[in-house]
Design a protein around this motif. Structure first.
Motif, mmCIF file in Angstrom:
data_model
loop_
_atom_site.group_PDB
_atom_site.id
_atom_site.type_symbol
_atom_site.label_atom_id
_atom_site.label_comp_id
_atom_site.label_asym_id
_atom_site.label_seq_id
_atom_site.Cartn_x
_atom_site.Cartn_y
_atom_site.Cartn_z
ATOM 1 N N GLU A 256 0.840 -1.180 0.000
ATOM 2 C CA GLU A 256 0.000 0.000 0.000
ATOM 3 C C GLU A 256 0.886 1.244 0.000
ATOM 4 O O GLU A 256 1.676 1.464 0.929
ATOM 5 C CB GLU A 256 -0.943 0.007 1.202
ATOM 6 N N VAL A 257 0.750 2.040 -1.048
ATOM 7 C CA VAL A 257 1.554 3.259 -1.190
ATOM 8 C C VAL A 257 0.792 4.406 -0.537
ATOM 9 O O VAL A 257 -0.322 4.724 -0.959
ATOM 10 C CB VAL A 257 1.838 3.567 -2.671
ATOM 11 N N PRO A 258 1.347 5.062 0.482
ATOM 12 C CA PRO A 258 0.579 6.050 1.247
ATOM 13 C C PRO A 258 0.348 7.368 0.521
ATOM 14 O O PRO A 258 -0.641 8.050 0.762
ATOM 15 C CB PRO A 258 1.420 6.252 2.509
ATOM 16 N N GLU A 259 1.263 7.771 -0.352
ATOM 17 C CA GLU A 259 1.154 9.080 -0.989
ATOM 18 C C GLU A 259 -0.009 9.128 -1.988
ATOM 19 O O GLU A 259 -0.364 8.126 -2.604
ATOM 20 C CB GLU A 259 2.451 9.440 -1.737
ATOM 21 N N ILE A 260 -0.590 10.323 -2.154
ATOM 22 C CA ILE A 260 -1.579 10.542 -3.209
ATOM 23 C C ILE A 260 -0.855 10.576 -4.549
ATOM 24 O O ILE A 260 0.173 11.246 -4.702
ATOM 25 C CB ILE A 260 -2.339 11.864 -3.004
ATOM 26 N N SER A 261 -1.378 9.841 -5.511
ATOM 27 C CA SER A 261 -0.823 9.842 -6.864
ATOM 28 C C SER A 261 -1.794 10.553 -7.790
ATOM 29 O O SER A 261 -2.997 10.617 -7.522
ATOM 30 C CB SER A 261 -0.584 8.412 -7.338
ATOM 31 N N TYR A 262 -1.270 11.059 -8.881
ATOM 32 C CA TYR A 262 -2.080 11.892 -9.776
ATOM 33 C C TYR A 262 -2.193 11.244 -11.162
ATOM 34 O O TYR A 262 -1.178 10.946 -11.808
ATOM 35 C CB TYR A 262 -1.474 13.287 -9.894
ATOM 36 N N ALA A 263 -3.449 11.032 -11.569
ATOM 37 C CA ALA A 263 -3.737 10.565 -12.929
ATOM 38 C C ALA A 263 -4.138 11.800 -13.737
ATOM 39 O O ALA A 263 -5.230 12.339 -13.558
ATOM 40 C CB ALA A 263 -4.854 9.540 -12.925
ATOM 41 N N HIS A 286 2.526 4.472 -11.395
ATOM 42 C CA HIS A 286 1.555 3.399 -11.181
ATOM 43 C C HIS A 286 0.791 3.152 -12.477
ATOM 44 O O HIS A 286 0.283 4.086 -13.095
ATOM 45 C CB HIS A 286 0.566 3.784 -10.079
ATOM 46 N N ILE A 287 0.680 1.895 -12.857
ATOM 47 C CA ILE A 287 0.014 1.520 -14.108
ATOM 48 C C ILE A 287 -1.108 0.526 -13.801
ATOM 49 O O ILE A 287 -0.985 -0.326 -12.922
ATOM 50 C CB ILE A 287 1.016 0.878 -15.094
ATOM 51 N N GLY A 332 -8.145 5.378 -10.284
ATOM 52 C CA GLY A 332 -8.844 6.563 -9.800
ATOM 53 C C GLY A 332 -10.341 6.490 -9.876
ATOM 54 O O GLY A 332 -11.022 7.475 -9.571
ATOM 55 N N LEU A 333 -10.902 5.355 -10.293
ATOM 56 C CA LEU A 333 -12.350 5.229 -10.355
ATOM 57 C C LEU A 333 -12.923 4.706 -9.038
ATOM 58 O O LEU A 333 -14.129 4.736 -8.833
ATOM 59 C CB LEU A 333 -12.766 4.309 -11.507
ATOM 60 N N LYS A 334 -12.058 4.209 -8.180
ATOM 61 C CA LYS A 334 -12.454 3.770 -6.838
ATOM 62 C C LYS A 334 -11.568 4.487 -5.817
ATOM 63 O O LYS A 334 -10.572 5.127 -6.167
ATOM 64 C CB LYS A 334 -12.294 2.256 -6.702
ATOM 65 N N GLU A 335 -11.920 4.350 -4.541
ATOM 66 C CA GLU A 335 -11.144 5.017 -3.492
ATOM 67 C C GLU A 335 -9.692 4.572 -3.525
ATOM 68 O O GLU A 335 -8.771 5.383 -3.351
ATOM 69 C CB GLU A 335 -11.762 4.725 -2.123
ATOM 70 N N LYS A 336 -9.471 3.274 -3.739
ATOM 71 C CA LYS A 336 -8.117 2.749 -3.883
ATOM 72 C C LYS A 336 -8.082 1.860 -5.118
ATOM 73 O O LYS A 336 -9.039 1.140 -5.406
ATOM 74 C CB LYS A 336 -7.699 1.960 -2.642
ATOM 75 N N SER A 337 -6.971 1.926 -5.829
ATOM 76 C CA SER A 337 -6.856 1.195 -7.098
ATOM 77 C C SER A 337 -5.688 0.217 -7.046
ATOM 78 O O SER A 337 -4.626 0.520 -6.479
ATOM 79 C CB SER A 337 -6.616 2.164 -8.258
ATOM 80 N N LEU A 361 -1.350 -1.055 -3.996
ATOM 81 C CA LEU A 361 -2.674 -0.485 -3.783
ATOM 82 C C LEU A 361 -2.454 1.010 -3.592
ATOM 83 O O LEU A 361 -1.708 1.421 -2.697
ATOM 84 C CB LEU A 361 -3.330 -1.112 -2.552
ATOM 85 N N VAL A 362 -3.075 1.840 -4.447
ATOM 86 C CA VAL A 362 -2.745 3.267 -4.453
ATOM 87 C C VAL A 362 -4.004 4.130 -4.401
ATOM 88 O O VAL A 362 -5.078 3.734 -4.862
ATOM 89 C CB VAL A 362 -1.914 3.645 -5.704
ATOM 90 N N LYS A 363 -3.848 5.315 -3.822
ATOM 91 C CA LYS A 363 -4.911 6.324 -3.822
ATOM 92 C C LYS A 363 -4.610 7.311 -4.953
ATOM 93 O O LYS A 363 -3.535 7.911 -4.983
ATOM 94 C CB LYS A 363 -4.953 7.045 -2.470
ATOM 95 N N VAL A 364 -5.576 7.451 -5.849
ATOM 96 C CA VAL A 364 -5.343 8.231 -7.068
ATOM 97 C C VAL A 364 -6.306 9.406 -7.140
ATOM 98 O O VAL A 364 -7.509 9.258 -6.926
ATOM 99 C CB VAL A 364 -5.506 7.345 -8.323
ATOM 100 N N ARG A 365 -5.751 10.567 -7.453
ATOM 101 C CA ARG A 365 -6.557 11.759 -7.702
ATOM 102 C C ARG A 365 -6.488 12.074 -9.192
ATOM 103 O O ARG A 365 -5.402 12.198 -9.765
ATOM 104 C CB ARG A 365 -6.015 12.938 -6.896
ATOM 105 N N ARG A 366 -7.646 12.198 -9.835
ATOM 106 C CA ARG A 366 -7.680 12.484 -11.267
ATOM 107 C C ARG A 366 -7.690 13.994 -11.514
ATOM 108 O O ARG A 366 -8.404 14.745 -10.847
ATOM 109 C CB ARG A 366 -8.904 11.842 -11.920
ATOM 110 N N LEU A 367 -6.895 14.434 -12.498
ATOM 111 C CA LEU A 367 -6.845 15.832 -12.916
ATOM 112 C C LEU A 367 -6.823 15.883 -14.436
ATOM 113 O O LEU A 367 -6.259 15.004 -15.094
ATOM 114 C CB LEU A 367 -5.583 16.520 -12.389
ATOM 115 N N THR A 368 -7.426 16.930 -14.990
ATOM 116 C CA THR A 368 -7.276 17.156 -16.426
ATOM 117 C C THR A 368 -6.002 17.962 -16.654
ATOM 118 O O THR A 368 -5.465 18.599 -15.736
ATOM 119 C CB THR A 368 -8.474 17.927 -16.999
ATOM 120 N N TYR A 369 -5.505 17.943 -17.899
ATOM 121 C CA TYR A 369 -4.331 18.746 -18.220
ATOM 122 C C TYR A 369 -4.591 20.220 -17.897
ATOM 123 O O TYR A 369 -3.721 20.916 -17.350
ATOM 124 C CB TYR A 369 -3.983 18.610 -19.705
#
Length: 647
Positions: A256-263, A286-287, A332-337, A361-369
């Motif tokens: 489990e990776v604690p940091e927030i990752s950005y998609a 993360h892929i 990023g479609l669920k709380e953890k991916s 297992l990662v927490k992902v935040r989605r952003l647009t360009y």
């Protein structure tokens, strides 16, 4: 059961039993009928088995008399029998023995074969083929709908040549009788879709049966309108996403990776398959992890190989993996991916010191360009409430990643990488088939994501090479770029012409265009089969399972790459098709075109608003990177051609 001198059916004709010899029957039948010139009929005898014949209700009648029987009123008698039998709802659904039906039409036994053939050739009754195989003749009354359909087919068969000739005359004048004439146009559609190279209709018109010619005929006759896009089907591609559903992700130990990752992706993307983060020491890429469920040589794997890639066309996406896989496997479609993550340690000069791979297992935040660029610039308004606190954290994270990206750009540039910035557009279509084209603006965050993906691809290639894993490597020979390139778009256009073709194989080599010593594509396993194949190998290595051997790897890679090339070509042709539809829908369109090259007396122009190229002789002398305003002169949708002229 059988008697001497009994009439029987034999091979759809009539015969008479002349002798019974144990289990064999000796029959007499007509081998050749009498001819109009006076040649007599030829009769022959043959021994047959009982199961080869079916008894008729006729005895002691010479074969010649049976064959010569005629009744002008037979049609009316059969129709009367039909009306009698179908007037009773119970009888209408029953099968009726031939003896019973024959009694209703004619009592003369010698007419049995005559009426049998009339019943078989008529429309009112259907012969029960299954009962006939058992030696029993039954007929079933047909419905009025069935009778109408049979009469229509018979009419078309009898008068087909005349109907076809009349259709061709209408087609030549491009004034079809629709929808009735549509049945003749099916073969033209098949040619237009690349399913056949033959067409009787086009031969009658003396037009070569090419997809383009067929497309033009379909447009001129209004069978198709200009919004019909035939190109994916021509390339043998499905416009539907894969149907086989992936199993739910397996229950397995994950870091489990604690940091927030950005998609970070385009606002038009609906299948995020990568996310990035920097924890102060390691870069994390993360892929998406569909290979946790897709096993090598499984039905899903083979289906993905045959597709090669997700087909992206303006109408939508036809996905390599089924639509319902996105919920479980996109990021990023669920709380953890769930993810397959590349943890990369970088040296001060930006080179990779170490790359390790984990199931995570990662927490992902989605952003647009667009949003990511605003946050990088200190504008947090897109984040809503508590924007300042949250924005400063995201901005700090993105800026740290941006520094890594900028350092990687500098490293690759030092190694001879080639940066080409050509115009790109996004094309989309409304439900009413209205086409919209929007130029794509190059963003800082898109550059950031690109560099993270390149680092992941380089790290994966080095990891596979170090661990002797048969793998997919992408390489490119160094181009020969002249030192006197012009500036701007003209320089980018000239550079493209210098680039060598990329190579995909299982032997690592440098990728000169990217400025990397070795490289593999691993960041889109939901979209590209080559990436999924790499993930299958990495998962097998991590799990201690048998790896795919080199020969099998190369075979599957070749098949997948061939299919992905078809996807790219169909996508490009589809985009050009819809661009021409857009221009047809906007006859007053005009825009700037940039001169990028010369071809004889003609100047070559790029039109940024369309991401399209054109050539024409300008009115006045023009220099590279100068612009002219252009409008459409002519559009040829079947041949994907458009001519522009100066305004």
């Amino acid at each position: 059961m059988f008697k001497k001198n009994q009439a029987v059916l034999y091979k759809k004709s009539v015969a008479v039993i002349t002798e019974i010899e144990g289990e064999k029957l000796v029959i007499e039948y007509c081998a050749a009928p009498a001819t109009p010139s006076g040649k007599p009929a030829k009769y022959e005898s043959q021994k047959v088995r009982e199961k080869d014949v079916v008894p008729l209700p006729c005895e002691n009648v010479p074969l010649e008399k049976i064959l010569s029987f005629d009744d002008d009123s037979a049609k009316e008698k059969i129709l009367e029998a039909y009306e009698l039998l179908t007037s009773d709802e119970e009888s209408a659904d029953k099968k009726i023995s031939f003896e019973e039906l024959f009694d209703l039409t004619a009592a003369n036994p010698e007419g049995s074969f005559f009426y049998y053939t009339k019943l078989c050739d008529g429309f009112e009754f259907a012969l029960d083929e299954e009962n006939l195989k058992t030696g029993k003749i039954f007929f079933a009354p047909r419905t009025q709908e069935e009778i109408s359909l049979l009469k229509k087919k018979a009419d078309e068969k009898e008068n087909g040549a005349r109907y076809f000739s009349e259709f061709i005359a209408r087609l030549k004048s491009r004034s079809l009788d629709l929808p009735a004439d549509s049945k003749f146009m099916g073969e033209v559609e098949a040619v237009a879709l690349g399913k056949t190279e033959k067409s009787k209709v086009m031969a009658e018109l003396k037009i070569a049966p090419t997809p383009e010619n067929a497309h033009r005929i379909l447009l001129e006759t209004k069978i198709w309108d200009i919004t019909r896009n035939p190109h994916p089907v021509r390339w043998g591609l499905s416009t539907q996403s894969a149907q086989l559903s992936l199993a739910s992700p397996p229950q397995e130990e994950r870091l489990e990776v604690p940091e927030i990752s950005y998609a970070i992706d385009s606002e038009h993307s609906h299948d995020p398959d990568d996310a990035v983060a920097f924890d102060g020491k390691y870069l994390w890429v993360h892929i998406a992890d569909p290979a946790s469920s897709v096993m090598p040589e499984s039905a899903i794997d083979k289906a993905a190989m045959n597709r090669g890639a997700t087909l992206y066309i303006p109408e939508g996406a036809s996905r390599m993996l089924c639509e319902d896989s996105l919920e479980d496997y996109a990021l990023g479609l669920k709380e953890k991916s769930n993810a397959l993550s590349f943890r990369i340690l970088l040296n001060e000069d930006g080179t990779i010191e170490e790359c390790r791979i984990f199931k995570t297992l990662v927490k992902v935040r989605r952003l647009t360009y667009k949003n990511a660029d605003s946050i990088l610039a200190g504008d947090f308004s897109s984040l809503g409430n508590e924007a300042q606190i949250e924005g400063e954290k995201i901005s700090s994270d993105l800026n740290a990643l941006m520094k890594i990206a900028e350092r990687n750009i500098a490293r690759r540039k030092k190694n001879g990488s080639v940066d080409i910035n050509m115009p790109e557009v996004h094309i989309w279509i409304s439900e009413e088939k209205k086409v919209f084209i929007e130029p794509q603006v190059r963003t800082k965050s898109a550059d950031l994501v690109r560099e993270m993906m390149l680092l992941a691809g380089e790290g994966a290639a080095r990891f596979a090479f170090a661990n002797k894993i048969p793998f997919v490597y992408v390489s490119q020979e160094a181009p020969e770029i002249p030192s006197n390139l012009p500036e701007g778009l003209a320089g980018d256009f000239a550079t493209i012409k210098c680039m060598r073709r990329r190579n995909v194989g299982i032997t690592p080599s440098s990728h000169a265009g990217l400025g990397l010593g070795m490289y593999s594509q691993v960041t889109s396993p939901l979209r590209r089969y080559g990436d999924l194949l790499c993930h299958e190998q990495l998962r097998a290595f991590l799990d201690g399972r048998n790896l795919i051997d080199k020969d099998t790897m190369l075979e599957r890679l070749s098949a997948g790459d061939e299919a992905s090339i078809a996807c790219r070509k169909a996508s490009r042709k589809s985009e050009l098709h819809w661009t021409l539809v857009y221009l047809s829908q906007n006859p007053d369109w005009a825009s700037e075109a940039v001169c990028v090259d010369f071809k004889g007396k003609e100047a070559v122009f790029l039109i940024p608003d369309l991401a399209q190229q054109t050539s024409f002789i300008p009115r006045e002398k023009i220099a590279l990177n100068e612009t002219r305003r252009v409008k459409v002169k002519s559009i040829d949708i079947p041949n994907l051609r458009v001519n522009f002229v100066e305004v």
